[in-house]
Design a protein around this motif. Sequence first.
Motif, PDB file in Angstrom:
ATOM      1  N   ASP A 158       0.914  -1.148   0.116  1.00 13.65           N
ATOM      2  CA  ASP A 158       0.041   0.119   0.121  1.00 13.65           C
ATOM      3  C   ASP A 158       0.715   1.318   0.159  1.00 13.65           C
ATOM      4  O   ASP A 158       1.868   1.311   0.318  1.00 13.65           O
ATOM      5  CB  ASP A 158      -0.231   0.032   1.554  1.00 13.65           C
ATOM      6  CG  ASP A 158      -1.668  -1.553   1.026  1.00 13.65           C
ATOM      7  OD1 ASP A 158      -2.077  -2.333   0.260  1.00 13.65           O
ATOM      8  OD2 ASP A 158      -1.932  -1.480   2.509  1.00 13.65           O
ATOM      9  N   THR A 183       3.338  -0.465   6.663  1.00 17.99           N
ATOM     10  CA  THR A 183       1.198  -1.153   6.064  1.00 17.99           C
ATOM     11  C   THR A 183       0.436  -2.107   6.400  1.00 17.99           C
ATOM     12  O   THR A 183      -0.525  -1.590   6.158  1.00 17.99           O
ATOM     13  CB  THR A 183       2.072  -0.924   4.322  1.00 17.99           C
ATOM     14  OG1 THR A 183       2.774  -2.227   4.454  1.00 17.99           O
ATOM     15  CG2 THR A 183       2.523  -0.016   3.621  1.00 17.99           C
ATOM     16  N   ARG A 187      -2.745  -1.528   8.232  1.00 17.55           N
ATOM     17  CA  ARG A 187      -4.261  -2.629   8.022  1.00 17.55           C
ATOM     18  C   ARG A 187      -4.983  -2.920   9.169  1.00 17.55           C
ATOM     19  O   ARG A 187      -5.793  -2.631   9.211  1.00 17.55           O
ATOM     20  CB  ARG A 187      -3.517  -3.622   6.589  1.00 17.55           C
ATOM     21  CG  ARG A 187      -3.449  -3.303   5.379  1.00 17.55           C
ATOM     22  CD  ARG A 187      -3.721  -4.176   4.235  1.00 17.55           C
ATOM     23  NE  ARG A 187      -3.383  -4.526   3.049  1.00 17.55           N
ATOM     24  CZ  ARG A 187      -3.920  -4.357   2.195  1.00 17.55           C
ATOM     25  NH1 ARG A 187      -4.512  -5.273   1.752  1.00 17.55           N
ATOM     26  NH2 ARG A 187      -3.489  -4.607   1.068  1.00 17.55           N
TER      27      ARG A 187
END
Length: 232
Positions: A158, A183, A187
Motif C-alpha cells: 500500500d 503498511t 491495515r
Amino acid sequence: MTARPLVSPRARARAEMIEQIKQAAREHLAAEGPNLSLRAVARDLGVVSSAMYRYFASRDDLLTALILDGYTSLADAVEEAEGEVPRANLANRWIALAWATRDWALEHRHEYALLYGSPVPGYVAPQDTIGPATRPVVLAMHILADGVERGVVEVPADRLGREVRADMENVRTFAGFEGLPPTLLARGMSAWAQMHGTIGFELFGRLTNAVSDYDSYFDYQLRMMTRFLGLS
C-alpha cells in the motif's frame, strides 16, 4: 512451601467495601450512564457520603477504578480465547480474539460503553489505564507480526501518505507494536477499528432494521478482515 501472607480483618473489610462501591457504581452506569455521583452511590449503600472519600478521593477516581476493571476483564477474556487456538492458525486466532471481544461487550454492555463509547465530560484517564487498555490490540498486532515471521503474511505494498506513514512509524515505537511494517500496521489498525465499529453499531442500535442476524453479520465482517490482513 511459602506461607501465604495473612490479610488483616481491616484490610479484608476495606477490600469488600471497595467492591461494594464499584458494584453499586456499575448499577448506576446501567441506569444512568457515566454520570456517576459519589453521593448517590453512598445513598445506595446506606452510608454517609463523607465515608466514600475513605475509599475514592473523587468521582474520577471511582471511574478510573471501573475503567481499569473493565479493560482488565476484557483483556483476560480475549487472551484466554486467543490462547486456545493453535499458533499456526492465524486467521482463527484473530477471529477468536474478535468473538471474545464481542461476547464480553454483549455481557458487559454498560462497561463497554464506558470504555469505548462517548468520552465522559470532564474526565481525563490517567496513564495507568494505558497498559490494560492496549493489551487486546497488542495481542492482535502480535498475530500479524507472527504471520510475517512465519512467512505466511505478505507485507502490503500500500502507498501510505506522508502523514499516515509518519503516524505508523511513531506507533511502531510503542511497546508491543515494534517490528510491524508500517503498511501492515496501518491495515491492522483499520481492521481493529472496523471490529469495534461493528460491535458498537450493534450495541448502540445502529444496525437496527438493517441486520437481522448479528452473529452472521459479525462473522462476515471478520472473514473479510482476515483476507484484508492476509491471514487467510
